[in-house]
Design a protein around this motif. Structure first.
Motif, PDB file in Angstrom:
ATOM      1  N   ARG A   5       0.852  -1.193   0.000  1.00 20.73           N
ATOM      2  CA  ARG A   5       0.000   0.000   0.000  1.00 20.73           C
ATOM      3  C   ARG A   5       0.885   1.239   0.000  1.00 20.73           C
ATOM      4  NH1 ARG A   5      -5.191  -1.062  -1.485  1.00 20.73           N
ATOM      5  NH2 ARG A   5      -5.909  -2.872  -0.379  1.00 20.73           N
ATOM      6  N   GLY A   6       1.669   1.377  -1.045  1.00 19.56           N
ATOM      7  CA  GLY A   6       2.615   2.485  -1.127  1.00 19.56           C
ATOM      8  C   GLY A   6       1.966   3.792  -1.544  1.00 19.56           C
ATOM      9  N   PHE A   7       2.803   4.801  -1.754  1.00 20.63           N
ATOM     10  CA  PHE A   7       2.367   6.164  -2.072  1.00 20.63           C
ATOM     11  C   PHE A   7       1.534   6.208  -3.353  1.00 20.63           C
ATOM     12  CE2 PHE A   7       3.148  10.375  -3.934  1.00 20.63           C
ATOM     13  CZ  PHE A   7       2.832  11.195  -2.865  1.00 20.63           C
ATOM     14  N   ARG A   8       1.885   5.375  -4.341  1.00 18.11           N
ATOM     15  CA  ARG A   8       1.211   5.418  -5.636  1.00 18.11           C
ATOM     16  C   ARG A   8       0.256   4.254  -5.844  1.00 18.11           C
ATOM     17  NH1 ARG A   8       5.273   8.154  -9.846  1.00 18.11           N
ATOM     18  NH2 ARG A   8       3.478   7.825 -11.156  1.00 18.11           N
ATOM     19  N   SER A   9      -0.133   3.564  -4.779  1.00 20.94           N
ATOM     20  CA  SER A   9      -1.018   2.425  -4.970  1.00 20.94           C
ATOM     21  C   SER A   9      -2.392   2.889  -5.447  1.00 20.94           C
ATOM     22  CB  SER A   9      -1.134   1.609  -3.687  1.00 20.94           C
ATOM     23  OG  SER A   9      -2.114   2.111  -2.848  1.00 20.94           O
ATOM     24  N   LYS A  10      -3.018   2.139  -6.344  1.00 24.63           N
ATOM     25  CA  LYS A  10      -4.342   2.401  -6.904  1.00 24.63           C
ATOM     26  C   LYS A  10      -4.400   3.713  -7.704  1.00 24.63           C
ATOM     27  CE  LYS A  10      -7.763   0.613  -4.441  1.00 24.63           C
ATOM     28  NZ  LYS A  10      -8.744   0.516  -3.352  1.00 24.63           N
ATOM     29  N   THR A  11      -3.285   4.089  -8.352  1.00 24.23           N
ATOM     30  CA  THR A  11      -3.276   5.341  -9.101  1.00 24.23           C
ATOM     31  C   THR A  11      -3.014   5.129 -10.586  1.00 24.23           C
ATOM     32  OG1 THR A  11      -0.938   5.677  -8.641  1.00 24.23           O
ATOM     33  CG2 THR A  11      -2.483   6.697  -7.135  1.00 24.23           C
ATOM     34  N   ARG A  12      -3.191   3.931 -11.091  1.00 19.13           N
ATOM     35  CA  ARG A  12      -2.884   3.667 -12.496  1.00 19.13           C
ATOM     36  C   ARG A  12      -3.714   4.569 -13.419  1.00 19.13           C
ATOM     37  NH1 ARG A  12      -2.112  -1.456 -16.245  1.00 19.13           N
ATOM     38  NH2 ARG A  12      -0.413  -1.845 -14.841  1.00 19.13           N
TER      39      ARG A  12
END
Length: 97
Positions: A5-12
């Motif tokens: 669950r990093g900084f850019r998770s779920k941002t595709r």
């Protein structure tokens, strides 16, 4: 294995660029200057990682509250709370009106 669950998770979708949008001049946007109190919108450029605000603030509008080094401090309203976001000028667009 536990999911990251990093900084850019779920941002595709949120941080993806549209076709042929990648040729915009980043240098011009990096050199833009803002005055204190000016209205700006947060439009994250995913190709510039430094000074990137958290993806949850994509599309939010706020006003310039000051500077911190090369970055600008934005004052935005998130619900009933006032928050201060630090972002590089590459991720900001001037809002007219």
């Amino acid at each position: 294995m536990r999911r990251s669950r990093g900084f850019r998770s779920k941002t595709r979708k949120k941080l993806g660029k549209k076709f042929r949008e990648g040729k915009m001049n980043v240098i011009t946007r990096a050199m833009q200057k803002f005055e204190e109190g000016e209205k700006v919108a947060i439009v994250i450029d995913p190709s510039v990682h430094y000074g990137m605000p958290h993806p949850r603030y994509q599309g939010k509008t706020g006003s310039i509250a000051g500077r911190q080094g090369k970055a600008y401090i934005l004052k935005i309203r998130d619900g009933n709370k006032i928050k201060h976001i630090i972002a590089y000028p590459e991720h900001l667009r001037r809002v007219s009106g």
